[in-house]
Write an enzyme that holds these catalytic residues in place. Sequence first.
Site, mmCIF file in Angstrom:
data_model
loop_
_atom_site.group_PDB
_atom_site.id
_atom_site.type_symbol
_atom_site.label_atom_id
_atom_site.label_comp_id
_atom_site.label_asym_id
_atom_site.label_seq_id
_atom_site.Cartn_x
_atom_site.Cartn_y
_atom_site.Cartn_z
ATOM 1 N N LYS A 162 -0.868 -8.503 -16.596
ATOM 2 C CA LYS A 162 -1.698 -9.099 -15.547
ATOM 3 C C LYS A 162 -2.774 -8.113 -15.122
ATOM 4 C CE LYS A 162 -0.186 -8.944 -10.979
ATOM 5 N NZ LYS A 162 0.725 -9.276 -9.880
ATOM 6 N N THR A 182 -0.113 -14.957 -8.596
ATOM 7 C CA THR A 182 0.534 -14.325 -9.755
ATOM 8 C C THR A 182 1.424 -15.331 -10.483
ATOM 9 O OG1 THR A 182 0.513 -12.178 -8.663
ATOM 10 C CG2 THR A 182 2.158 -12.468 -10.412
ATOM 11 N N GLN A 195 0.864 -1.194 0.000
ATOM 12 C CA GLN A 195 0.000 0.000 0.000
ATOM 13 C C GLN A 195 0.890 1.229 0.000
ATOM 14 O OE1 GLN A 195 -3.399 -0.597 2.880
ATOM 15 N NE2 GLN A 195 -4.392 -0.079 0.945
HETATM 16 C C1 R5P Z 1 2.798 -7.176 -7.280
HETATM 17 O O1 R5P Z 1 2.875 -5.996 -7.575
HETATM 18 C C2 R5P Z 1 3.952 -7.896 -6.694
HETATM 19 O O2 R5P Z 1 5.146 -7.610 -7.344
HETATM 20 C C3 R5P Z 1 3.717 -9.407 -6.697
HETATM 21 O O3 R5P Z 1 3.535 -9.844 -8.021
HETATM 22 C C4 R5P Z 1 2.513 -9.781 -5.895
HETATM 23 O O4 R5P Z 1 2.535 -9.154 -4.660
HETATM 24 C C5 R5P Z 1 2.433 -11.283 -5.691
HETATM 25 O O5 R5P Z 1 1.273 -11.559 -4.967
HETATM 26 P P1 R5P Z 1 0.544 -12.960 -5.082
HETATM 27 O O6 R5P Z 1 1.565 -14.004 -4.805
HETATM 28 O O7 R5P Z 1 -0.531 -12.888 -4.007
HETATM 29 O O8 R5P Z 1 -0.067 -13.063 -6.439
#
Ligand code: R5P
Length: 345
Positions: free
Chosen positions: A199, A233, A102
């Site tokens: 994404k 992600t 954030q």
């Molecule tokens: C996003 O901006 C970050 O760089 C990561 O891609 C993200 O925080 C990964 O989060 P999650 O594993 O929950 O998809």
Amino acid sequence: MIQPPLLFSGSSNRELAEKIAKRMQTRVGNALVDRFKNDECRIEIRENVRGAEVFVLQSICNSPSGSVNDSLMELLLMIDALRRASANRITAVVPYYGYAKQDKKTKGREPISAKLVANMLEVAGAERLVTLDLHAAQIQGFFNIPVDNLTAAPTLCNYLKNQGLQGDHVVVVSPDAGGVPRAETFAKRLKSTLAVIIKRRPEPDVSEVTHIVGDVTGKTAVVVDDMISTGGTLVKAAEALMKRGATDVYTLATHGIFAGDAVRVLNESAIDRVIVTNSLPNTELELGPKFRVLSVAQILADAIKRITANRSVSELFARDEEAAAAQTAALQQPTLELPELTPAR
Ligand code: R5P
């Protein structure tokens, strides 16, 4: 003669603190890190720190000893205690800077948590921050004190090189547009090509791949991110890359947060290997055979030595890493006459 720095640790990543101390040929300072009966954090520095150069290691994260908020509070209270005990300069060493996601308002009536945490650290008495691969480099600007934003990129790249993962049979993939500069750094170091995933996040903690820009067919894809939280992600990225013709998928991130059932989700995914560092208290034993945990203890120990000696920290990341390491090793080693572990006055 440089005075030896003192290294204290909260409870969120004590193992990393021990490893750093070992590399600095010192020990972790004596402090009580506990809870009162009502769950408030209880801190007591149990040795003299008057006039000392002090480093406090704490990742702002969940750990077996408490929540992410407990770790933040421990860090703040430890800094406050050291300041009131007349430490000369206090550096917060925060390998994983929590609340970093954030870092701006994406819609009305949201906090900017990363800025509030910065304010809290400064109010507590931190005079410098050492951290690792901040989620957004601009977070440095939230501080009015010096910030050393180190990177685990050399450590992660060396691992890939040792696995033979370099050259044009490898494509480095950024899992989102924001990560392109990071992925470019890896692609350059590995002499590989680059691809970018577009994404979308329909809601917090949920991700969808809409496009892949770049050629991945017949190549090993290495997806580079700063952190793994739910794993969504990277799992979605791996599925899309395999569909596009990648032969196998490696994923790397400095910070393995592994929220909720991320470890299970990653274990059941198309990903061949998940590589993170010990910026959070992760071990391969607990994560399973698909995971590799690389140590950042040496980078942090070297940075601490250089800060104490008023030497350049950015030299650590010069192209010629061996020369930088040799320079660090040559820094005058303080004679370590550490005080006995007696209660402070
Ligand atoms: C996003 O901006 C970050 O760089 C990561 O891609 C993200 O925080 C990964 O989060 P999650 O594993 O929950 O998809």
